[in-house]
Design an enzyme around this catalytic site. Structure first.
Site, PDB file in Angstrom:
ATOM      1  CB  CYS A  23      42.529  48.581  55.049  1.00 20.46           C
ATOM      2  SG  CYS A  23      41.772  49.438  53.655  1.00 20.46           S
ATOM      3  CG  LEU A  24      44.819  42.356  58.165  1.00 16.37           C
ATOM      4  CD1 LEU A  24      44.855  42.979  59.560  1.00 16.37           C
ATOM      5  CD2 LEU A  24      44.207  40.956  58.211  1.00 16.37           C
ATOM      6  CB  SER A  41      50.472  35.216  56.716  1.00 11.40           C
ATOM      7  OG  SER A  41      50.044  34.827  55.426  1.00 11.40           O
ATOM      8  CG  ASN A  99      37.412  32.579  61.367  1.00 10.00           C
ATOM      9  OD1 ASN A  99      38.543  32.187  61.095  1.00 10.00           O
ATOM     10  ND2 ASN A  99      37.033  32.862  62.607  1.00 10.00           N
ATOM     11  CD  GLN A 127      48.834  20.454  29.760  1.00 12.02           C
ATOM     12  OE1 GLN A 127      49.057  21.569  30.233  1.00 12.02           O
ATOM     13  NE2 GLN A 127      49.655  19.855  28.918  1.00 12.02           N
ATOM     14  CG  HIS A 177      40.509  24.082  26.580  1.00  9.59           C
ATOM     15  ND1 HIS A 177      39.990  23.574  27.748  1.00  9.59           N
ATOM     16  CD2 HIS A 177      39.468  24.706  25.947  1.00  9.59           C
ATOM     17  CE1 HIS A 177      38.705  23.887  27.831  1.00  9.59           C
ATOM     18  NE2 HIS A 177      38.360  24.567  26.750  1.00  9.59           N
ATOM     19  CD  GLU A 216      40.155  36.638  52.423  1.00 16.39           C
ATOM     20  OE1 GLU A 216      40.579  36.991  53.539  1.00 16.39           O
ATOM     21  OE2 GLU A 216      39.174  37.156  51.887  1.00 16.39           O
TER      22      GLU A 216
END
Length: 422
Positions: free
Chosen positions: A162-163, A170, A277, A374, A376, A401
């Site tokens: 939980c950030l 960010s 990280n 694409q 496909h 992240e």
């Protein structure tokens, strides 16, 4: 006509030929050509090849056959993940004395890449869970490690990180969730957004503000499900990552014991960044698995799909496209593994390499999966085909992240400092 359609459909979702006893990955690697070039076992030790094989087997047999159902019905596959934990995948880089596997960051990347071929969304959650367990193992005291880590490593309990907040993604240092000290408890008020596992998990590793503005005022506490004042928002409807629930996590006069704080007051931002990280390597590794599977799906489709009287595999244009995809995949894998080794060794360039890997690999692997779709043609846009889910599931990897802008800033700042030192 029915027989022709069955042939054209090649690798389908439902029964999911991708799950045929590793045929997509290992059997195909016995053939000459593109599969041998992108063989993910190249350069690995015998031990690494063994647990890579275990992860590929688990992905093929326990994840891939259910990947479509988990996505469409938004199932959080608790029992499947607990089976993965029995293989040591619940605490891959957690120390063995509290139930972890004690493997390296490179080993972890290898495992997440392999698991992701079976289900990106589920593997991505497992990677977040691992990050939380590592944070408690690394920054917690012995009492905290013994209290939380064994159940997390066995996945009898699940964890969430939980950030992010509604107003700080960010820019994590500007978070507003407050933690006021009252006696031997912190009283938390605020909310976290886009939390993987939110509401369904048991342990929440929370970054909160115990002091001044900026990064030095942030601390890290562990909040357990059932704590008074802890609640959750509605389950979000997402483009991908549907096998893991996403909700807001809300704190309203939520009393958390001071004994649940990891590290000292003011160390939370540093703990969060160190976790991320590794998180960047983990999410890049999940992107590698999706890209690897998509390259092979595209190749298989080209071998059976006919246009103008011959299979697509005879088209030099598509051969070149497949070669470009394979090249991007191998380059991406090398960067991820270099970053993983740097982080494990604590090298000065580790942080920048982690950001570089996340920036480059998530972009390139999404491009690989999108190109596979694409190739496909119209079939790639049908949910009968695995390739569309890989595209949907890894799109978010370019956002979380630390998005591309954040990673670029991070890398450029480090490079600028290095240049000044020359």
């Amino acid at each position: 006509m029915a027989a022709a359609m069955a042939l054209v459909r090649g690798v389908r979702f439902g029964s999911y030929s991708i799950g045929r006893s590793r045929s997509l990955i290992f059997n195909s690697l016995q053939r000459r050509g593109i599969a041998a070039c992108v063989d993910p076992s190249i350069g690995l030790t015998d031990e690494q090849k063994e647990f890579q094989k275990v992860a590929f087997d688990f992905a093929a047999n326990e994840m891939a056959p259910h990947m479509a159902e988990w996505d469409q019905k938004e199932i959080f596959p608790v029992e499947a993940m607990r089976k993965a934990a029995q293989l040591g995948f619940g605490g891959i880089y957690v120390n063995p004395d509290v139930g972890g596997s004690g493997l390296s960051r490179l080993d972890t990347s290898i495992i997440f890449e392999a698991l992701s071929t079976g289900c990106v969304s589920t593997t991505a959650y497992i990677s977040i869970h691992n990050m939380c367990a590592w944070m408690i193992d690394t920054f917690g005291n012995n009492e905290q490690r013994e209290k939380f880590c064994p159940d997390l490593c066995s996945m009898q309990k699940f964890a969430s990180y939980c950030l992010t907040e509604p107003g700080s993604g960010s820019d994590a240092a500007s978070l507003l969730t407050s933690a006021k000290l009252q006696g031997d408890h912190y009283i938390l008020n605020g909310s976290k957004a886009f939390i993987s596992g939110g509401g369904d998990t048991d342990v929440y590793v929370v970054m909160c503000r115990t002091g001044e503005k900026g990064p030095k005022g942030i601390s890290c506490v562990v909040v357990e499900k059932g704590t008074a004042g802890l609640s959750f928002g509605k389950k979000e409807k997402k483009v991908g990552w549907n096998s893991q629930p996403t909700r807001a996590v809300i704190f309203e006069d939520c009393a958390v014991p001071v004994t649940n704080r990891l590290g000292a007051e003011g160390e939370g931002f540093s703990i969060a960044m160190k976790g991320l990280n590794g998180g960047r390597i983990n999410i890049a590794s999940c992107s590698l698995g999706a890209a690897h599977a998509s390259v092979l799906l595209a190749r298989d489709h080209m071998c059976v799909r006919k246009q103008f009287g011959e299979t697509l595999s005879n088209s030099q244009f598509l051969q070149f496209k497949l070669a470009e995809m394979a090249t991007k995949l191998v380059a991406s894998r090398l960067l991820v593994r270099q970053a993983a080794v740097a982080l494990q060794e604590g090298r000065p360039d580790a942080v920048s390499l982690c950001s570089m890997a996340k920036l480059f690999v998530t972009d390139e692997c999404f491009a690989i999966c999108n190109q596979a779709l694409q190739i496909h043609g119209g079939y790639g846009y049908l949910k009968d085909y695995a390739v569309q889910q890989y595209v949907r599931d890894i799109r978010v990897h370019q956002i979380l992240e630390g998005n591309d802008f954040f990673c670029l800033i991070h890398v450029s700042e480090i490079l600028y400092v290095k240049l000044l030192q020359i």
